[in-house]
Design a protein around this motif. Structure first.
Motif: not given
Length: 503
Positions: A493-494, A270
């Motif tokens: 990754s978000e 994140q």
């Protein structure tokens, strides 16, 4: 002073009677018992394992038995046991030690482990393998105990080191052997000086940052096996078949290759967007470090600390001799900065489920800050760090397991802990070394874990932490080229945004 020595002569009368009667010279019943005992101790073949026949407390997995067999039959008792975290390297080492003791090839053995694991080794060997191992406490036990257990720090200190170096050990076992990766350290020099016939190095992370680290470990086992360090590095860089050489002295079992029904590991990266105040503070710190011409290491340290918490950076800045004007400007911006976006992301993750969470940070100041921050939102937590005595560490563990939902650990929590009762982990600060991530996750994702493990890696956007993420990916690639595939430690990754690299 004279000592009155008297000899037992009771046997003479019985002996003279037997001479006169021409026997009998022995009891046939005793002969049969002695013959039966000799048969029980006889090992008819060097192939196959005898140790499992003498173990009643455990039923090793097939891959553990195969590992022990290969070390004994193919590797001559010199091997790196590099199973992924949680697969039971201690069981494998115990099997190998027991096998050699049954065969009469090992009598004197030394086990060196981190201080936090010494008692665990003692319980395992004594209770599981019926090996009478003795822990080094105060009085030296090296010469009296056939199997001794100690921390490496204790063993290398006088007067212990001189005694140990004078003993010919049949077997040397070193747990968490990656601590010997630097051949210039006192630890590595001490281990190389020990006299040993068989040697086992246990580590889930035989390569962490550089390929030379693996060279140093293998050289402890078999000096000259890989040639010179320069030759080995050149062979690796030119695409030579180094895996074949390495796998002749190293065994690595992976979770997905074992019959155990492992839970899943879900990892998310994140990227945290900083507030405007946090961005200005970070820029000010970078400018101060450049104008003050700080060494590269100091600049990197300050950037990493500020990406973690302003509290961690503040303590370091106070100890530095920096221009007062620039330093005061940074301190004013610290006072004006009221948010910590990474801490807010951590809070959101903790509140998602009513389940325990293990949090890793690199800095003690951040650890204290996060405890305070979570408490402001009604969430109690306990700390875990290397400075705690054994009793306090155990107490923190009991509180975390029984009452408290969050444990915030520094790197001391990355080794030796068994936390299968927890399945959620946050890497609040990312290390440069990807294998430290694997060690951290391995505290939860191991035998006994019944739930899927959730891992959240936090990284502050447009800071040095973006560089760390990129470096971690590169080092994982190097590890897999030499050792083999590794379970997930970095995720997607978000954000769908293209990753931006920090200053």
């Amino acid at each position: 002073m004279f000592i009155d020595i008297q000899f037992d002569e009771d046997w003479k009368q019985d002996f003279q009677h037997r001479l006169h009667q021409e026997g009998p010279w022995a009891s046939f019943e005793l002969y049969q018992l002695a013959y039966q005992a000799a048969c029980e101790q006889l090992v008819p073949s060097f192939t196959g394992l005898k140790a499992p026949e003498h173990l009643y407390h455990i039923q090793p997995y097939d891959y553990q038995l195969e590992t022990a067999r290969r070390v004994v039959e193919e590797m001559n008792g010199k091997a790196i046991l590099a199973d992924e975290v949680g697969l039971g390297k201690t069981i494998e080492a115990g099997l190998i030690l027991k096998e050699y003791m049954i065969r009469g090839l090992v009598k004197k053995a030394l086990i060196l482990a981190p201080a936090s694991l010494v008692n665990q080794w003692s319980r395992e060997l004594n209770q599981t393998f019926s090996i009478p191992a003795v822990v080094q406490r105060k009085a030296p036990v090296w010469e009296h105990a056939d199997v001794a257990i100690a921390s490496l720090d204790t063993a290398k200190r006088p007067p212990h080191n001189e005694i140990i170096q004078s003993i010919d050990y049949d077997c040397l076992i070193i747990d968490e052997a990656h601590k010997l990766k630097n051949d210039q350290t006192k630890n590595a020099a001490f281990v190389r000086s020990l006299q040993k016939k068989f040697c086992l190095l246990l580590t889930a992370t035989p390569v962490q940052n550089r390929i030379e680290e693996l060279y140093h470990l293998i050289t402890i086992l078999k000096p000259g096996w890989l040639g010179t360090k320069a030759d080995f590095k050149k062979r690796y860089e030119s695409g030579g078949d180094v895996q074949r050489l390495i796998h002749q002295v190293m065994i690595r079992n992976r979770r997905d290759e074992t019959p155990v029904n492992w839970t899943k590991r879900n990892v998310i990266n994140q990227t945290v967007t900083l507030s405007e105040e946090e961005e200005h503070l970070y820029e000010s710190l970078c400018t101060l470090a450049e104008h003050a011409a700080l060494p590269g290491f100091s600049r990197t340290l300050l950037k990493r600390e500020l990406a973690s918490s302003k509290e961690a950076a503040f303590l370091t800045l106070k100890e530095m001799d920096l221009p007062a004007e620039g330093l005061n400007a940074v301190f004013k911006k610290m006072q004006a900065c009221s948010r910590n976006s990474k801490a807010e992301a951590l809070l959101e993750f903790v509140q998602q489920e009513d389940e325990k969470v293990l949090v890793f940070t690199e800095y003690r100041a951040t650890q204290l800050y996060l405890q305070w921050f979570l408490k402001q939102h009604g969430i109690p937590s306990v700390p875990y760090r290397g400075g705690f005595k054994r009793g306090k560490k155990d107490w923190m563990m009991q509180l975390f397991q029984g009452k408290v939902p969050v444990m915030i650990a520094t790197e001391a929590g990355g080794e030796g802990l068994n936390l299968q009762f927890c399945h959620r982990l946050v890497n609040y600060d990312l290390p440069w070394n990807p294998m430290r991530l694997e060690q951290r996750i391995g505290r939860l994702h191991r035998h006994g874990q019944t739930k899927d493990v959730k891992v959240l890696n936090l990284a502050a956007e447009a800071t040095i932490e973006a560089d760390i993420l990129a470096r971690l990916q590169q080092k994982i690639g190097m590890f897999e080229n030499v050792i083999g595939r590794i379970d997930a430690i970095l995720g997607q990754s978000e954000d769908t945004k293209e990753q931006s690299y920090g200053r």
